[in-house]
Design a protein around this motif. Structure first.
Motif, PDB file in Angstrom:
ATOM      1  N   PHE A 144       6.300   9.668  72.991  1.00  0.00           N
ATOM      2  CA  PHE A 144       5.753   9.914  71.658  1.00  0.00           C
ATOM      3  C   PHE A 144       6.108   8.746  70.749  1.00  0.00           C
ATOM      4  N   VAL A 145       5.099   8.240  70.040  1.00  0.00           N
ATOM      5  CA  VAL A 145       5.295   7.160  69.072  1.00  0.00           C
ATOM      6  C   VAL A 145       4.816   7.659  67.710  1.00  0.00           C
ATOM      7  N   PHE A 146       5.718   7.646  66.720  1.00  0.00           N
ATOM      8  CA  PHE A 146       5.392   8.120  65.374  1.00  0.00           C
ATOM      9  C   PHE A 146       4.838   6.977  64.521  1.00  0.00           C
ATOM     10  N   LEU A 187       1.692   9.554  73.675  1.00  0.00           N
ATOM     11  CA  LEU A 187       1.078  10.134  72.489  1.00  0.00           C
ATOM     12  C   LEU A 187       1.443   9.289  71.280  1.00  0.00           C
ATOM     13  N   LEU A 188       0.433   8.849  70.534  1.00  0.00           N
ATOM     14  CA  LEU A 188       0.660   7.948  69.409  1.00  0.00           C
ATOM     15  C   LEU A 188       0.043   8.536  68.142  1.00  0.00           C
ATOM     16  N   ASP A 189       0.894   8.862  67.177  1.00  0.00           N
ATOM     17  CA  ASP A 189       0.445   9.529  65.951  1.00  0.00           C
ATOM     18  C   ASP A 189       0.318   8.516  64.814  1.00  0.00           C
ATOM     19  N   GLU A 190      -0.875   7.944  64.666  1.00  0.00           N
ATOM     20  CA  GLU A 190      -1.149   6.924  63.651  1.00  0.00           C
ATOM     21  C   GLU A 190      -0.070   5.848  63.615  1.00  0.00           C
ATOM     22  N   PRO A 191       0.219   5.218  64.755  1.00  0.00           N
ATOM     23  CA  PRO A 191       1.343   4.284  64.809  1.00  0.00           C
ATOM     24  C   PRO A 191       1.146   3.006  63.999  1.00  0.00           C
ATOM     25  N   PHE A 192      -0.099   2.678  63.641  1.00  0.00           N
ATOM     26  CA  PHE A 192      -0.358   1.456  62.892  1.00  0.00           C
ATOM     27  C   PHE A 192      -0.760   1.726  61.453  1.00  0.00           C
ATOM     28  N   GLY A 193      -0.638   2.990  61.025  1.00  0.00           N
ATOM     29  CA  GLY A 193      -1.106   3.386  59.702  1.00  0.00           C
ATOM     30  C   GLY A 193      -0.398   2.698  58.548  1.00  0.00           C
ATOM     31  N   ALA A 194       0.870   2.307  58.729  1.00  0.00           N
ATOM     32  CA  ALA A 194       1.639   1.710  57.642  1.00  0.00           C
ATOM     33  C   ALA A 194       1.598   0.178  57.657  1.00  0.00           C
ATOM     34  N   LEU A 195       0.841  -0.400  58.592  1.00  0.00           N
ATOM     35  CA  LEU A 195       0.809  -1.856  58.736  1.00  0.00           C
ATOM     36  C   LEU A 195      -0.332  -2.463  57.931  1.00  0.00           C
TER      37      LEU A 195
END
Length: 258
Positions: free
Chosen positions: A82-84, A156-164
């Motif tokens: 899992f990647v947050f 499973l990746l939950d919006e991992p690039f959303g803060a970039l």
């Protein structure tokens, strides 16, 4: 890519709140084959993250079936990475120790695996660096490597690039695709970004809200590497965008009582 690794059948999820029951997911049916890259996209509140947490075993209060390699998911385990959205690294540990997590680098097999993952996520030369010395994209690559350490059956990746920022995000999309093409780990990637969904996926699962349900599953047959400016890419982007517009139309009808 013929063997089903994940089977979701008649999945329903209801949250009990002070204002009453909230039906978050309704009759989700989805089969994902081994080695597939699936993106999940939909408006805010449609249950994307809830679905991911159920698959991860972080939420076992639901109705229906969620099976990984034929076995019912009942809790978290090493077969699910899992990647947050945030990297969630240990600030007092170096890159290599963050990847190893609770395993000892003195173990030759762990050492070899960590070294392979550092090369895979393009962090060679930063093994001894601490999280404070890394950019946001580099820190997220450490989180991805850590999630891959035990060879999970699904990542499973939950919006991992959303803060970039946009440039780093585009670079990370390329890095993740490279990891997937070399490793062939089954991936389920939640995003709000239509371009990102089309750029990465074999199939795009579009969810509609209230309650969260599958609106459409769009196959993406574009070859890699994909060019976002190409006509075929833009046609698929329009297909997904058109489904979003239909969702908005249905919500307007529901809210007006028509």
């Amino acid at each position: 890519m013929s063997t089903p690794v994940l089977e979701i059948g008649k999945l329903n999820k209801t949250f009990l709140t002070s204002k009453g029951a909230v039906h978050a997911l309704h009759q989700i049916d989805l089969t994902i084959k081994e080695g597939e890259f699936i993106t999940v996209i939909g408006p805010s509140g449609c249950g994307k993250s809830t679905l991911l947490k159920i698959v991860a075993g972080l939420d076992n209060r639901f109705d229906g079936d969620v099976k990984l390699s034929g076995k019912q998911v009942t809790g978290p385990g090493i077969d699910k990475g899992f990647v947050f959205q945030e990297p969630r690294l240990f600030p007092w540990l170096t890159v290599e120790k963050n990847i190893a997590a609770d395993l000892s680098l003195r173990n030759p097999q762990v050492r070899q695996k960590v070294d392979e993952l550092i090369e895979l996520v393009r962090l060679t030369g930063f093994e001894k660096s601490y999280p404070r010395e890394l950019s946001g994209g580099m820190a997220q690559r450490v989180a991805i490597a850590r999630a891959l350490l035990r060879n999970p059956k699904v990542l499973l990746l939950d919006e991992p690039f959303g803060a970039l920022d946009a440039f780093t995000r585009a670079h990370m999309q390329e890095v993740l695709l490279d990891i997937w093409q070399k490793n062939r780990t089954t991936m389920i990637f939640v995003t709000h970004d239509i371009d990102e969904a089309v750029f990465l996926a074999n199939r795009i699962v579009i969810l509609k809200p209230r309650p969260g349900a599958i609106r459409a599953v769009v196959p993406v047959d574009l070859p890699f590497p994909r060019k976002k400016a190409s006509t075929s890419f833009q046609q698929l982007r329009y297909t997904v965008l058109n489904e979003f517009e239909k969702i908005e139309e249905l919500e307007l009808i529901d809210s007006s009582g028509i």
